[in-house]
Write an enzyme that holds these catalytic residues in place. Structure first.
Site, short mmCIF file in Angstrom:
data_model
loop_
_atom_site.label_atom_id
_atom_site.label_comp_id
_atom_site.label_asym_id
_atom_site.label_seq_id
_atom_site.Cartn_x
_atom_site.Cartn_y
_atom_site.Cartn_z
N LYS A 253 34.85 45.32 41.20
CA LYS A 253 33.43 45.06 41.38
C LYS A 253 33.18 44.16 42.59
CE LYS A 253 32.49 46.34 36.74
NZ LYS A 253 32.17 46.11 35.36
N ARG A 254 34.21 43.49 43.04
CA ARG A 254 34.04 42.60 44.19
C ARG A 254 34.28 43.32 45.52
NH1 ARG A 254 36.13 39.83 40.10
NH2 ARG A 254 38.17 40.69 40.53
#
Ligand code: GLU
Ligand code: ZN
Length: 478
Positions: A253-254
Site C-alpha cells: 500500500k506504500r
C-alpha cells in the site's frame, strides 16, 4: 451441495486492488456456478477499523459492477452479516469449547505474556508458544489467577495433529499442530479473533468455497482446528497468488508507483467495465486469446482450474490498453459524461457551450486513455502559451514557409464563420496561393497553430480554438 461464497472485508481501509480481486473471483465463481455471493463485514478489529471504510468498500464494489446476494443491506437468511452484531453467537461456541476442555481461559496480562516471550526467545530450538501457565494452574495458583477476573480464551492446540487440505491453487498443503501455539479465540473484551469468528460464520453461513489471498494460508490450520473441534466439514480453499508490481515486488500500500485503490481509478476516469475486465485477469486466464471480455463473458468463462499458480504482475500498460478499448466503444454522450467532471474542475468549460464540449471530447476520443487525460490533451493543444520545440521551429524556418503561413492567416481572417469546413478550405486556398502542397503545406499550418507536428484533426481542433486565438498564434510564429 450448492455453491455459496463470501467476500469478507475488514473495514480497515478502502477498496484495494487485491481486495477487489478477491471479491471479483468469489463473485465470478458464484455466478458461474449458479450460486450465492455473500458480503460479510469482519469488523472485530476495533482499533484498525476506519471511519467510512465499510461504506466506501461497498460503494466501490458496486461501482465495479459486483453485486451481492446477501448482506446486511440487501437481506438474507444467514444474518447478521456484520461480525460485531454476532457476538452472542460466538460466545455460545466459545462456551462449548470451554466445556469440552478444547479451550481454556487465560488470565495473563500483556506484560506477563511479553516477559514470557522474551525469556523463551533465548531458546533457539523451540517454536515460541504460550507456556500454558493458565491451563496448568491448580489450587491456590489458579484461584489467584481467577481472582483477576479479566481473561481471554485460548484454543488448546491438540498435540500431534496434521492439517492437510487440498487447495484449488496450491494442491495439497500440510501444517502440523506443533507449529501453532495456543492462540486466542476470544479477547478479554468479549470480541472473537478473526480466525475464530471466520470459521463460525463460514460454517453457519454454509460457505462452500473460500477464495482469498495467499497471505491467509497460514491461518488455515488454525481455522481447520476449529472445524475439527466442532466436527464440521471444511469448505474448499483457494489461496490466490500475490499481485506484484513490475519490479516483481509484492504490491504494498506504500508503493507510490502503482495506484492501488479502486476509488483512485474511479476518480481518474477509468471505466468500471474496464477495471472489472482488467482485475479478472490478475491471477486468472480465460484460456482463449481474446482478453477484452465483458461481465457476462467472464462469468461464462470463469474456471478455477485456470487460477494462476505464480504471482501475477500488475501491468499498467495492459490496464491502459483495456481502458482505451472500452473508451473507444463509448457513445459521444457517454464520453462527455466521463470527461465532464474533469473539464469542469479544470475550468475548461467556462464560457463554452455544450456543443463545444461535445466537439472537444469527440476530437480526442481516439487518444483518450482515461477521463482525466482530457485535461492534459486540452492543455497540450489549446493552452495559451504555445512554445515551439526545436524540431518544429526548424521546420517553420524553412524557405517559403512564411509565405504559406501568411496566406493561411489571410484566408482564416477572411472567414465569416470559423468552422472546420471553412478552415479546411482555407488550408487548400493558402496552398494554392503560396504554391505549397503536401507536407510543406499541412505541417506549417499545424505547427503554427498547435505548436506540434502531430495531433488531432486540425480543422476541427482549430474551430474549437476559435479564430482570434488561431490567427494570433500564426502572427506570433510569423
Ligand atoms: N477479513 C479478512 C480479510 O480482510 C478475510 C479473510 C478471509 O477471507 O478469510 O483479509
Ligand atoms: Zn495465561
Amino acid at each position: 451441495m450448492s455453491v455459496r461464497v463470501r467476500y469478507a472485508p475488514s473495514p480497515t481501509g478502502f477498496l484495494h486492488i487485491g481486495n477487489a480481486r478477491t471479491a471479483l473471483y468469489n463473485y465470478l465463481f458464484a455466478k458461474n456456478q449458479g450460486g450465492e455471493f455473500i458480503l460479510r463485514i469482519e469488523d472485530t478489529d476495533l482499533e484498525r477499523n476506519v471511519e467510512g471504510g465499510e461504506e466506501s468498500q461497498m460503494n466501490f464494489l458496486r461501482w465495479l459492477g459486483i453485486e451481492w446476494d446477501e448482506s446486511f443491506d440487501v437481506g438474507g437468511d444467514y444474518g447478521p452479516y456484520r461480525q460485531l452484531e454476532r457476538l452472542d453467537i460466538y460466545k455460545k461456541y466459545v462456551d462449548e469449547l470451554l466445556e469440552k476442555g478444547l479451550a481454556y481461559k487465560c488470565y495473563c496480562t500483556s506484560e506477563e505474556l511479553e516477559a514470557e516471550r522474551e525469556a523463551l526467545s533465548d531458546n533457539k530450538f523451540d517454536n515460541i508458544h504460550y507456556s500454558r501457565r493458565c491451563m496448568n494452574a491448580t489450587g491456590a495458583d489458579l484461584s489467584e489467577l481467577e481472582a483477576r477476573g479479566e481473561y481471554s480464551v485460548r484454543m488448546k492446540v491438540p498435540a500431534g495433529e496434521t492439517y492437510t487440505f487440498n487447495d484449488i491453487v496450491r494442491g495439497e498443503v500440510t501444517f502440523q499442530s506443533e507449529d501453532v501455539g495456543d492462540w486466542v479465540i476470544l479477547k478479554s473484551n468479549g470480541i472473537p479473533t478473526y480466525n475464530f469468528a471466520c470459521v463460525i460464520d463460514d460454517h453457519l453461513m454454509e460457505i462452500s468455497h473460500i477464495f482469498r489471498g495467499e497471505e491467509h494460508i497460514t491461518n488455515t490450520p488454525k481455522q481447520m482446528m476449529v472445524y475439527r473441534a466442532f466436527g464440521w466439514d471444511i469448505p474448499t480453499f483457494a489461496h490466490m497468488t500475490l499481485i506484484v508490481n513490475e519490479q516483481g515486488k509484492k504490491l504494498s500500500k506504500r508503493d507510490k508507483d502503482t495506484i492501488q485503490f479502486i476509488e483512485q481509478y474511479a476518480n481518474m476516469g477509468y471505466l468500471p467495465e474496464a477495471m472489472f475486465n482488467f482485475i479478472s485477469l490478475l491471477g486468472w486466464s480465460p484460456g482463449i486469446e481474446e482478453e477484452i471480455l465483458d461481465h457476462d463473458r467472464l462469468v461464462e468463462l470463469f474456471d478455477v482450474n485456470r487460477l494462476s499458480k505464480s504471482p501475477s504482475t500488475f501491468d499498467k500498460n495492459k490496464l491502459t490498453f483495456i481502458n482505451e478499448r472500452y473508451i473507444k466503444d463509448l457513445s459521444t454522450e457517454e464520453l462527455l459524461e466521463l470527461c465532464m467532471p474533469h473539464l469542469v474542475s479544470a475550468g475548461i468549460l467556462e464560457g463554452q457551450t455544450h456543443e463545444w464540449a461535445t466537439e472537444l471530447v469527440t476530437l480526442f476520443h481516439d487518444r483518450l486513455s482515461y477521463g482525466a487525460e482530457i485535461v492534459d490533451l486540452y492543455d497540450e493543444f489549446f493552452s495559451d502559451e504555445m512554445e515551439l520545440g526545436e524540431e518544429e521551429a526548424a521546420f517553420i524556418a524553412q524557405e517559403g514557409v512564411s509565405d504559406t503561413l501568411k496566406a493561411f492567416k489571410d484566408e482564416l481572417a477572411g472567414l465569416d464563420e470559423f468552422t472546420a469546413e471553412g478552415i479546411q478550405a482555407s488550408i487548400k486556398a493558402a496552398g494554392k496561393k503560396a504554391g505549397a502542397k503536401g507536407k510543406m503545406l499541412f505541417m506549417p499550418c499545424r505547427i503554427a497553430t498547435t505548436g506540434q507536428m502531430h495531433g488531432p484533426d486540425l480543422p476541427k481542433a482549430l474551430a474549437l480554438l476559435g479564430k482570434d486565438t488561431v490567427v494570433g498564434r500564426i502572427e506570433k510564429v510569423i
